[in-house]
Design an enzyme around this catalytic site. Structure first.
Site, PDB file in Angstrom:
ATOM      1  N   ASN A 149       0.799  -1.228   0.000  1.00 42.07           N
ATOM      2  CA  ASN A 149       0.000   0.000   0.000  1.00 42.07           C
ATOM      3  C   ASN A 149       0.833   1.281   0.000  1.00 42.07           C
ATOM      4  OD1 ASN A 149       0.413  -1.317   2.652  1.00 42.07           O
ATOM      5  ND2 ASN A 149      -0.321   0.635   3.446  1.00 42.07           N
ATOM      6  N   GLY A 199     -14.091  -3.121   0.520  1.00 43.94           N
ATOM      7  CA  GLY A 199     -14.948  -2.413  -0.428  1.00 43.94           C
ATOM      8  C   GLY A 199     -14.536  -0.985  -0.731  1.00 43.94           C
ATOM      9  N   CYS A 323      -2.964   5.202   7.454  1.00 42.61           N
ATOM     10  CA  CYS A 323      -2.996   4.816   8.858  1.00 42.61           C
ATOM     11  C   CYS A 323      -1.700   5.129   9.574  1.00 42.61           C
ATOM     12  CB  CYS A 323      -3.364   3.351   9.016  1.00 42.61           C
ATOM     13  SG  CYS A 323      -2.572   2.322   7.850  1.00 42.61           S
TER      14      CYS A 323
HETATM   15  C1  LIG Z   1      -2.898  -3.486   1.930  1.00 45.13           C
HETATM   16  C2  LIG Z   1      -3.964  -3.107   2.899  1.00 45.13           C
HETATM   17  N1  LIG Z   1      -4.472  -4.050   3.706  1.00 45.13           N
HETATM   18  C3  LIG Z   1      -5.445  -3.773   4.586  1.00 45.13           C
HETATM   19  C4  LIG Z   1      -5.965  -2.504   4.714  1.00 45.13           C
HETATM   20  C5  LIG Z   1      -7.047  -2.222   5.710  1.00 45.13           C
HETATM   21  O1  LIG Z   1      -8.274  -2.039   5.048  1.00 45.13           O
HETATM   22  P1  LIG Z   1      -9.491  -1.275   5.753  1.00 45.13           P
HETATM   23  O2  LIG Z   1      -9.195   0.178   5.658  1.00 45.13           O
HETATM   24  O3  LIG Z   1     -10.682  -1.679   4.929  1.00 45.13           O
HETATM   25  O4  LIG Z   1      -9.582  -1.775   7.142  1.00 45.13           O
HETATM   26  C6  LIG Z   1      -5.456  -1.476   3.906  1.00 45.13           C
HETATM   27  C7  LIG Z   1      -5.936  -0.088   4.035  1.00 45.13           C
HETATM   28  O5  LIG Z   1      -5.234   0.849   3.754  1.00 45.13           O
HETATM   29  C8  LIG Z   1      -4.446  -1.798   2.954  1.00 45.13           C
HETATM   30  O6  LIG Z   1      -3.934  -0.870   2.140  1.00 45.13           O
END
Ligand SMILES: Cc1ncc(COP(=O)(O)O)c(C=O)c1O
Length: 385
Positions: A149, A199, A323
């Protein structure tokens, strides 16, 4: 507005919001209720599950609705660990996972699990050799992020699946949250046991997602209760949200090839223009990277100030991932790739969606150049220049 933070979240498609509103207003029943209003909701829920299963060429019973990527990853990892702990307590993952994987693994250490974090090369890719060497008698799970990400690196998911076929007791989980719609992962060909989807990363709604759980793979539920979702995740289902999720997935997959082409072109053009600006270092690798993420640093400049300067021009980008952007720590992924601390501490992420257009490029480059000049002038003044 030029919105370039699509890896943090995407703007829901209009059709997705329309579906949500219609179902929430008209079919508000609890899908577990025995009467007709409940039955209507149950029918919609079941149709959405089947639609998602058909789009991914899996079975409807293999689709477990969740609240998103973090829940999916936690359910996959902790659910597997709790289910199979009698077989062994060793889990292998990578050093560039989303925190919903790495923190879930860290929590499992408190229950006596051992975690191996595979290193990555300077492109952010794990090696099959390292994985092979890490596998032990007591390894119960391998969990790999598909598209990182922060920088967009793509891991060799199919090759890993082939390798793990020789270890049928190891559960193979992939975090596909950033990959869906931007890559062509075939869950069956890659021999996945578990796969996480969210989603809001593909123009659906926040608070919706699903976990693919291959038939025969058992996981312990993390939320106990009424036995919904094939006994794997209790709680009254978000019917309207999951109908909207199925619609978002259909639109995403129907347009996938076109989107990949469009984004690849756009990404290439952005990287080419950024690379021409003095002081910028692009971290996203040319090969093995997804078409929607571009990560770069500007030598010596504070990334949060840069993000705000772009915002003044109505352009929205982010520092590292959404995050971790609040905690001011250097990017874990860039450090793992061997990027020097000072650059890992000053990285910017541009992330695209099919809603971005090539026509936005001149404004973006102009804003980047003028933000750099502005910041360099301030630095010059502070240094008495
Ligand atoms: C690679 C990856 N995994 C998991 C997540 C977590 O997803 P969610 O925001 O739906 O909890 C993210 C969110 O940025 C992500 O980029």
């Amino acid at each position: 507005m030029i919105y370039l933070d699509n890896s943090a979240t995407t703007k829901p498609f209009d059709e997705v919001i329309d579906s949500y509103t219609k179902v929430a207003k008209t079919y508000f029943g609890n899908p577990s209720s025995l009467h007709g209003i409940g039955g209507q909701a149950e029918k919609l829920l079941s149709q959405s599950r089947t639609q998602i299963a058909n789009l991914l060429r899996v079975k409807p019973q293999e689709v477990i609705f969740t609240s998103g990527g973090s829940e999916g990853n936690n359910l996959a990892i902790k659910g597997t660990a709790l289910q199979y702990q009698n077989r062994g307590k060793h889990i292998i993952t990578t050093s560039i996972e989303h925190p919903s994987v790495s923190e879930a693994c860290e929590q499992l250490k408190e229950l006596g699990f051992e975690i191996t974090y595979l290193p990555v090369d300077d492109n952010g890719v794990v090696s099959l050799e390292n994985l092979k060497e890490a596998i032990r008698e007591d390894t119960i799970m391998v969990s790999i992020i598909h598209v990182n990400n922060e920088v967009g690196t793509v891991q060799p998911i199919e090759e890993i699946g082939k390798l793990l076929e020789k270890f049928p007791k190891i559960i193979y989980h992939v975090d596909h949250v950033q990959g869906i719609g931007k890559t062509t992962l075939d869950l069956d060909k890659a021999k996945l046991d578990l796969c996480t989807f969210s989603g809001h990363k593909f123009n659906g709604l926040k608070g919706t997602g699903f976990l693919f759980v291959r038939h025969g793979v058992r996981i312990k539920p993390l939320i106990s209760g009424g036995g919904q979702e094939m006994q794997k995740r209790a709680g009254t289902e978000n019917v309207a949200g999951f109908v909207a999720l199925a619609k978002a997935l259909r639109l995403t997959i129907e347009n996938r090839d076109e989107t990949i082409k469009q984004l690849s072109k756009l990404k290439g053009a952005i990287i080419e223009r950024l690379s021409m600006i003095s002081g910028i270092r692009v971290h996203t690798p040319v090969r093995n990277s997804a078409p929607h993420i571009i990560n770069f640093s500007i030598n010596g400049l504070k990334p949060e100030v840069f993000v705000h300067l772009l915002e003044e021009r109505d352009i929205f980008v982010s520092t590292t991932s959404a995050c971790s952007s609040q905690n001011n720590e250097p990017s874990k992924t860039l450090l793992a790739m061997g990027v020097p601390h000072v650059l890992a501490n000053s990285s910017i992420r541009i992330s695209l969606s099919s809603q971005n257009k090539l026509e936005e490029l001149p404004n973006l480059i102009d804003a980047v150049e003028s933000a750099i000049h502005q910041l360099q002038n301030v630095m010059g003044e502070n240094n008495g220049i």
